[in-house]
Design a protein around this motif. Sequence first.
Motif, short mmCIF file in Angstrom:
data_model
loop_
_atom_site.label_atom_id
_atom_site.label_comp_id
_atom_site.label_asym_id
_atom_site.label_seq_id
_atom_site.Cartn_x
_atom_site.Cartn_y
_atom_site.Cartn_z
N ASP A 275 -3.07 -8.96 10.59
CA ASP A 275 -4.25 -8.18 11.01
C ASP A 275 -4.95 -7.57 9.81
O ASP A 275 -4.29 -7.08 8.87
N THR A 276 -6.26 -7.58 9.84
CA THR A 276 -7.01 -6.87 8.81
C THR A 276 -7.13 -5.40 9.23
O THR A 276 -7.04 -5.07 10.40
N GLY A 277 -7.32 -4.54 8.26
CA GLY A 277 -7.43 -3.12 8.59
C GLY A 277 -6.92 -2.29 7.43
O GLY A 277 -6.64 -2.82 6.33
N PRO A 278 -6.77 -1.00 7.62
CA PRO A 278 -6.30 -0.15 6.52
C PRO A 278 -4.92 -0.56 6.07
O PRO A 278 -4.08 -0.97 6.84
N ALA A 279 -4.73 -0.46 4.76
CA ALA A 279 -3.45 -0.84 4.16
C ALA A 279 -2.81 0.32 3.43
O ALA A 279 -1.70 0.23 3.00
#
Length: 323
Positions: free
Chosen positions: A319-323
């Motif tokens: 998933d893309t998103g905050p890391a």
Amino acid sequence: MATQDGFLSVPSNAPEGGRPAHHDRGGGSRDRRPATTRSGVSTGGSPLRNPSDGISWDGIGFVLLRTDVGMGGEGDAVGEARVRCGSGGADPGTCSTRESATVGRGSGFGRMSTFATTDTSLRHDGSMIDPIAPVVPPGRMKQTRQPDFTLPGNMHLRPWQESDAQILVQSCLDPDIQHWNRPGRLTTDTAREKIERWKLRWQDEEAAIWAVTPADDAPVGLIGLADLDLPGGSGEFVYWLLPAGRGRGAMVNATLAVSRWAFDTLGLHRLRITHSVNNTASCRVATQAGFAWEGTMRSALLHADGWHDEHLHARIQGDTGPA
């Protein structure tokens, strides 16, 4: 596949047809007769009565599979206590077996305690199919030391220590933690026991629990994965913060750190966060940490003021998103 000792044990006092009264684990009178193996299914010497196709016995976990290789070459037969099966009828699907199996007879059902103990899958015609490998191999977690993490804002994650017991006791007195997390009440001794159980659960690969600490190392919160399923590749978050740890974004940062470890190091596929729909603070943490809202589970958890609906959030590997 072959049986280990070539015998099939069937309790002679099994009920006549239908659901077994109990899961036989030993004792009582048994018929023991030589067994043979055909297409991966262990079979013995008497014909089977065919009660039904693809029936799952709720609560006990026995499943009947139609095969052509039952006792005497016809009938029905193989399932087990922990089983995942396809539907019956024209497209019966497959059944995954693990550790032990059951065999149906005209007089009832018995446990085939000699069944092979490795995971395997059978088609309904008794032929073998390739098993699904565990997402995370057993041993990967317990063979490593539980890591520490440094978070933004001079915050840290570390395993709980026996000396933290009194803070754990205090957390149970916080009204918000008590309402949303329902920890009950702890004494110093029972808090130490809980911390010791968390260490054991890491070794058993069942949970990973950290203390959230500022620079002085005194815990102000807890975060972890308390429902780990390594073969299935999933886990569910649990977290709380004392008032001294709130309002600085610590829980979002902690959730991101544990998520990175769970995906990149441990190798899980899916992580979940569930919370009461009334717990807006937990909902903000989930959203800001990139856990997509997937729906509402109705009347899912009993709190002191009654049953609450719960939001389900999840994040999966990639998933893309905050890391």
